[in-house]
Design an enzyme around this catalytic site. Structure first.
Site, PDB file in Angstrom:
ATOM      1  N   THR A  12      45.537  35.770  40.672  1.00 20.28           N
ATOM      2  CA  THR A  12      45.726  34.834  41.774  1.00 20.28           C
ATOM      3  C   THR A  12      44.737  35.135  42.901  1.00 20.28           C
ATOM      4  O   THR A  12      44.134  36.207  42.960  1.00 20.28           O
ATOM      5  CB  THR A  12      47.166  34.888  42.300  1.00 20.28           C
ATOM      6  OG1 THR A  12      47.499  36.252  42.609  1.00 20.28           O
ATOM      7  CG2 THR A  12      48.142  34.348  41.269  1.00 20.28           C
ATOM      8  N   ARG A  13      44.616  34.172  43.817  1.00 22.39           N
ATOM      9  CA  ARG A  13      43.569  34.257  44.835  1.00 22.39           C
ATOM     10  C   ARG A  13      43.730  35.469  45.753  1.00 22.39           C
ATOM     11  O   ARG A  13      42.738  36.025  46.236  1.00 22.39           O
ATOM     12  CB  ARG A  13      43.566  32.976  45.673  1.00 22.39           C
ATOM     13  CG  ARG A  13      42.956  31.780  44.957  1.00 22.39           C
ATOM     14  CD  ARG A  13      43.101  30.540  45.799  1.00 22.39           C
ATOM     15  NE  ARG A  13      42.340  29.431  45.243  1.00 22.39           N
ATOM     16  CZ  ARG A  13      42.319  28.213  45.787  1.00 22.39           C
ATOM     17  NH1 ARG A  13      43.027  27.965  46.873  1.00 22.39           N
ATOM     18  NH2 ARG A  13      41.602  27.256  45.244  1.00 22.39           N
TER      19      ARG A  13
END
Length: 524
Positions: free
Chosen positions: A286-287
């Site tokens: 995820t970011r």
């Protein structure tokens, strides 16, 4: 100075004119209500929506993509560390396809794969569910006009009034209910009083509080300051998403993380593809994990000379790059690699809302990035614009149904007394009507941005957050005594007061959560 007073009456006042605000306006006006949209720039042509990459998450064709609404819900909850409000996540996933269809009906076009929508993957999503709007501009910096322009035209056709170039500085509250707002005209010395049956805050996030951000500069925390000042609860403001892949060179471009589902990788200056050291998911993490990994590589001297890391697209098939990512191809200019670095991107928290978009104070609804509760500790790619459409529409319908008209008479002196309670130094006697500030306010603003970037950035510590509290108090004390001679000074004074309030809300939220979670990373 005597300021001109313009007084307006409407059923629904919407503060903000991006995708969320415009979706609300179309629905409220379509319900037969008088609607007014107030924004700092031009309706449909300013704010963060204009500069988005137009990616939206939706379970569009479950059979073709082996997807389900339940899968979208599960991915969103996992991405948010299960701090999300599950009712909001359910609404997002269940109403996404209907809202995409609604956008199409109003003239928004999407990338196609022959006869159907082109659907892509993205880190954090276990299925391909990212679609992308296309349309009205060739510039990579204004792709979002494909979303905002058709809705602005529809809202205007339905009779919505546009109050442009207005800085909203306070909500009106009578007997515990929000009943309008007060604004300062950015074109001339003047006050605007807007009395409304219901108010929707859709003014976006707080990127303008940070030195390096993907946001437009004037999105700087107004939404949170206005709501909190009026008595609305806020939540999750410690969870700030930093985009891992913003180009180091100017003009700075935000790269979609979708190509990492097709084989792109991050590399440091030694050529090492390092993401597996930070997550078992590697370049499909995820970011928040991507951003921290990139930050660490740069901080520990494994970054490039330009202060970034390398985004390497060489493993993505050329036909996939050309078809799916034409904007990235344009930025690469024939290469397969480019320097990128983390930058503030999105506020996962905001004014707390329930599944009907109501805040904790009667008369006030909220939607889009101004709202908190949907994303929890971290936002998945594509969920933001879907949120704006889904909850913007909901807010418009429900605020239209919840109107309770107030027609109180407010004089200039009464308004100024009201604002003095909120701003301390209001319009000092004797200031000129000149729009040009007589003193430089950039010094204080830059100090605030430096403070937030240093202490509330990708990595935080208790010691650093304590320093931030002290720095913000010092800036506030200096602001109280800053030279104040023109109407232009008044505009900047009010803007900075709201920025300081929003910054303090963020720092306090960071201090209250001593453990790391999602996009809130406590190094200590």
């Amino acid at each position: 100075m005597v300021m001109e007073l313009q007084q307006y009456f409407t059923d629904v006042l919407i503060i903000g004119a991006g995708l969320a605000g415009l979706s609300a306006a179309v629905e409220a006006a379509g319900a037969g209500k008088r609607v007014m949209i107030a924004c700092k720039g031009r309706v449909g042509r300013s704010g963060n929506t204009v500069i988005t990459q137009n990616n939206m998450a939706v379970v569009w064709d479950a059979l073709r993509t082996n997807d389900s609404i339940e899968g979208h819900i599960e991915d969103t909850l996992i991405g948010g560390g299960h701090l999300n409000d599950p009712d909001l996540v359910q609404v997002l996933a269940a109403e996404a396809a209907e809202s995409i269809g609604w956008l199409m009906e109003h003239g928004v076009r999407f990338q196609r794969d022959k006869e159907d929508l082109l659907i892509k993957g993205s880190p954090g999503h276990t299925r391909f569910r990212i679609i992308r709007a296309v349309g009205v501009t060739k510039s990579n910096r204004t792709l979002g006009l494909a979303l905002s322009v058709p809705l602005a035209e529809k809202a205007e056709a339905l009779g919505a009034e546009f109050l442009e170039r207005i800085l909203i500085v306070s909500l009106l509250v009578e007997e515990g209910r929000v009943c309008g707002a007060i604004g300062l005209d950015r074109n001339k010395a003047g006050l605007s009083l807007i009395c409304a049956g219901s108010v929707i805050i859709a003014g976006g996030g707080a990127g303008g509080l940070f030195q390096l951000s993907t946001n437009v500069p004037d999105v700087c925390g107004d939404s949170y300051a206005l709501g909190y000042q009026a008595g609305a609860a806020v939540r999750d403001l410690e969870f700030i998403q930093f985009h891992p892949a913003v180009t180091v060179s100017t003009p700075r471009l935000v790269f979609s993380t979708s190509p990492f589902a097709d084989g792109a990788v991050f590399r440091n200056r030694h050529g090492e593809a390092y993401m597996k050291r930070y997550s078992p998911q590697g370049d499909m993490a995820t970011r928040d994990i991507m951003a921290r990994a990139n930050f660490k590589e740069i901080a520990e001297d494994r970054g490039t000379e330009g202060g970034g890391v390398i985004a390497d697209f060489s493993a993505v098939p050329a036909e996939v790059m050309t078809r799916n990512y034409p904007d990235i191809c344009g930025a690469l200019q024939g290469s397969t690699m480019i320097e990128v670095a983390p930058a503030q991107h999105f506020m996962n928290g905001g004014i707390a809302m329930d599944s009907e978009c109501r805040s904790s104070i009667p008369g006030l609804w909220v939607c889009g990035e101004a709202a908190g509760g949907l994303h929890g500790a971290n936002r998945l790619a594509g969920n933001a614009l879907t949120e704006a459409a889904v909850f913007g529409r909901r807010a418009g319908r429900l605020a239209a149904n919840g109107c309770k008209q107030s027609r109180s008479v407010w004089s200039v002196s009464l308004i100024e007394n009201y604002l003095k309670e909120r701003y301390g130094r209001w319009a000092d006697l004797g200031i000129s009507a000149d729009l040009t500030p007589t003193n430089s306010w950039s010094e204080l603003k830059q100090e605030l941005k430096q403070c937030m970037s240093l202490y509330a950035g990708v990595v935080r510590t208790e010691k650093g957050l304590g320093k931030a509290k002290g720095n913000l108090l010092s800036i506030s004390d200096r602001l109280t005594n800053w030279p104040f001679k023109s109407y232009g000074d008044l505009l900047r004074y009010c803007e900075l007061k709201m920025m300081l309030l929003a910054a303090n809300l963020i720092i306090n939220a960071c201090l209250k959560r001593p453990v790391s979670m999602g996009s809130h990373y406590r190094e200590d």
